[in-house]
Design an enzyme around this catalytic site. Structure first.
Site, PDB file in Angstrom:
ATOM      1  N   TYR A 127       0.820  -1.218   0.000  1.00  0.00           N
ATOM      2  CA  TYR A 127       0.000   0.000   0.000  1.00  0.00           C
ATOM      3  C   TYR A 127       0.853   1.266   0.000  1.00  0.00           C
ATOM      4  O   TYR A 127       0.315   2.367  -0.006  1.00  0.00           O
ATOM      5  CB  TYR A 127      -0.917   0.022   1.222  1.00  0.00           C
ATOM      6  CG  TYR A 127      -2.038  -0.975   1.133  1.00  0.00           C
ATOM      7  CD1 TYR A 127      -1.777  -2.337   1.283  1.00  0.00           C
ATOM      8  CD2 TYR A 127      -3.344  -0.581   0.898  1.00  0.00           C
ATOM      9  CE1 TYR A 127      -2.793  -3.274   1.197  1.00  0.00           C
ATOM     10  CE2 TYR A 127      -4.369  -1.517   0.817  1.00  0.00           C
ATOM     11  CZ  TYR A 127      -4.075  -2.857   0.969  1.00  0.00           C
ATOM     12  OH  TYR A 127      -5.094  -3.775   0.885  1.00  0.00           O
ATOM     13  N   LYS A 174       4.465 -14.309   5.669  1.00  0.00           N
ATOM     14  CA  LYS A 174       4.908 -15.246   4.623  1.00  0.00           C
ATOM     15  C   LYS A 174       6.439 -15.177   4.590  1.00  0.00           C
ATOM     16  O   LYS A 174       7.071 -14.940   3.548  1.00  0.00           O
ATOM     17  CB  LYS A 174       4.277 -14.829   3.277  1.00  0.00           C
ATOM     18  CG  LYS A 174       4.436 -15.817   2.161  1.00  0.00           C
ATOM     19  CD  LYS A 174       3.459 -16.974   2.191  1.00  0.00           C
ATOM     20  CE  LYS A 174       3.740 -17.936   1.069  1.00  0.00           C
ATOM     21  NZ  LYS A 174       2.961 -19.199   1.167  1.00  0.00           N
ATOM     22  N   ASP A 207      -1.157 -18.426   4.359  1.00  0.00           N
ATOM     23  CA  ASP A 207      -2.048 -19.366   3.658  1.00  0.00           C
ATOM     24  C   ASP A 207      -2.613 -20.399   4.623  1.00  0.00           C
ATOM     25  O   ASP A 207      -3.811 -20.700   4.613  1.00  0.00           O
ATOM     26  CB  ASP A 207      -1.343 -20.028   2.456  1.00  0.00           C
ATOM     27  CG  ASP A 207       0.107 -20.372   2.710  1.00  0.00           C
ATOM     28  OD1 ASP A 207       0.653 -19.932   3.736  1.00  0.00           O
ATOM     29  OD2 ASP A 207       0.710 -21.091   1.897  1.00  0.00           O
ATOM     30  N   ASP A 231      -5.862  -7.031   5.188  1.00  0.00           N
ATOM     31  CA  ASP A 231      -7.014  -6.640   4.375  1.00  0.00           C
ATOM     32  C   ASP A 231      -7.805  -7.881   3.964  1.00  0.00           C
ATOM     33  O   ASP A 231      -9.026  -7.951   4.124  1.00  0.00           O
ATOM     34  CB  ASP A 231      -6.491  -5.897   3.133  1.00  0.00           C
ATOM     35  CG  ASP A 231      -7.621  -5.343   2.284  1.00  0.00           C
ATOM     36  OD1 ASP A 231      -8.647  -4.947   2.858  1.00  0.00           O
ATOM     37  OD2 ASP A 231      -7.476  -5.315   1.053  1.00  0.00           O
TER      38      ASP A 231
END
Ligand code: ATP
Length: 336
Positions: A127, A174, A207, A231
């Site tokens: 972002y 991640k 994930d 988000d």
């Protein structure tokens, strides 16, 4: 005593409808404020102004607290996001998004209990808005993660967990793939976590987190994560607790705070009088607690609980038939 001033951005799409309902309920519950109406989003752009006019930023900085309706952001082109602009301009670094099942609301997993809070970093990551094309047909978007931003966010999440008596904080990342960026976020989390020995601190890859949220969401208490993962996960959690109409949020900075629902401007139902104002209303409850007005916050929260568990006056997104206005009148009627 002078009235509390609150900045209000009605926003786009369903924004004005749910803002009106929310403010009516706040006033009926006894919260007297001077509402300072400000522009942002499509409404401002249509008048030839930027998505967030400078006077809006200055006013929120001055007032310190804002209630914000959703603003429309076009995909793939057009004006930049009013949300991202506001969060950066006011340095609203933490986005707090609780996901809790309300009594009487049907969820995808029946009546299992879910009560977790997502704390999303709000100013960095993809972002940051650094995108460019070094050559034709190749686009690069830069992910920005800083030590300072990560530590500040993780500390906020852990302090919040301590204050609310929560037992577990899980960092979502991640870092197996983005070893530098997410690796530093994770390392920052564990550095800060040392100051909170009473809280169980662990981590999960994003994930796997999504899979676990769908199969065993009760295991989580507080999730702290980067901007983009936060988000996506918060929409997933909104789906788990009954939909976007029930997902509130708060954007917190050192000096000001902006309270807004997780959902967008829902142009598909705008102007029809059928939007569910609960997410913005619950955001306003977070605002009341932020201002120390727990008495009024409890009053409205109890009324929402009564209306939902009663089930007779639910909006269409929750399987009912009530209009925004009918729901508003019912919540006001149930204020004890
Ligand atoms: P935006 O571009 O502003 O994000 P969007 O339509 O892409 O808008 P949302 O506004 O979040 O995204 O809406 C996603 C779906 O959820 C839409 O079908 C919308 O009607 C529905 N929805 C969102 N908020 C509400 C609400 N408060 N009440 C009822 N339905 C809602």
């Amino acid at each position: 005593m002078s009235k509390q001033r609150i900045a209000v951005i009605p926003g786009d799409g369903i924004g004005p409808e749910i803002t009106e309902a929310t403010i009516s309920i706040l006033e009926a519950a006894g919260f007297q404020a001077e509402w300072v109406y400000l522009e942002a989003g499509l409404g401002a752009v249509d008048k030839g102004k930027p998505p967030v006019p400078q006077e809006t930023i200055d006013a929120i900085r001055d007032i310190g607290t804002a209630l914000k309706g959703p603003t429309t952001t076009p995909s793939g082109g057009g004006h930049s996001s009013a949300n991202v602009t506001l969060r950066k301009a006011l340095d609203l670094f933490a986005n707090v998004r609780p996901a809790r099942v309300l009594p009487g609301v049907k969820t995808v997993f029946g009546d299992r209990n879910l009560d977790l809070i997502i704390v999303r970093e709000n100013t960095e990551d993809l972002y940051a808005g650094i995108e460019f094309m070094p050559q034709k047909d190749t686009a690069l978007a830069i992910k920005v993660i800083t030590r300072e931003g990560s530590e500040r966010l993780c500390k906020y999440a852990l302090v919040m967990a301590r204050e609310q008596g929560r037992k577990r904080v899980t960092a979502v990342h991640k870092a197996n793939i983005m070893k530098m960026a997410d690796g530093m976020f994770l390392d920052s989390f564990y550095r800060v976590a040392k100051e909170f020995p009473e809280i169980k601190c662990d981590d999960i890859i994003v994930d796997n987190c999504c899979m676990q949220l769908v199969t065993k969401p009760e295991q989580f208490d507080v999730l702290v994560t980067e901007n983009l993962y936060g988000d996506i996960i918060s929409d997933l959690c909104a789906g788990l607790v009954g939909g976007l109409g029930l997902a509130p949020g708060a954007n917190i900075g050192e000096n000001c705070a902006v309270f807004e629902a997780v959902h967008g401007s829902a142009p598909d139902i705008a102007g029809k009088g059928v939007a569910n104002p609960t997410a913005l209303l619950m955001s306003s409850i977070m605002m009341l607690r932020h201002l120390g007005r727990h008495d009024i916050a409890d009053k409205i929260a109890n009324s929402i609980m009564r209306v939902c568990s009663d089930g007779k006056c639910l909006t269409i997104d929750l399987g009912g038939k009530a209009s925004t206005n009918e729901y508003k009148v019912e919540v006001i009627g149930q204020l004890a």
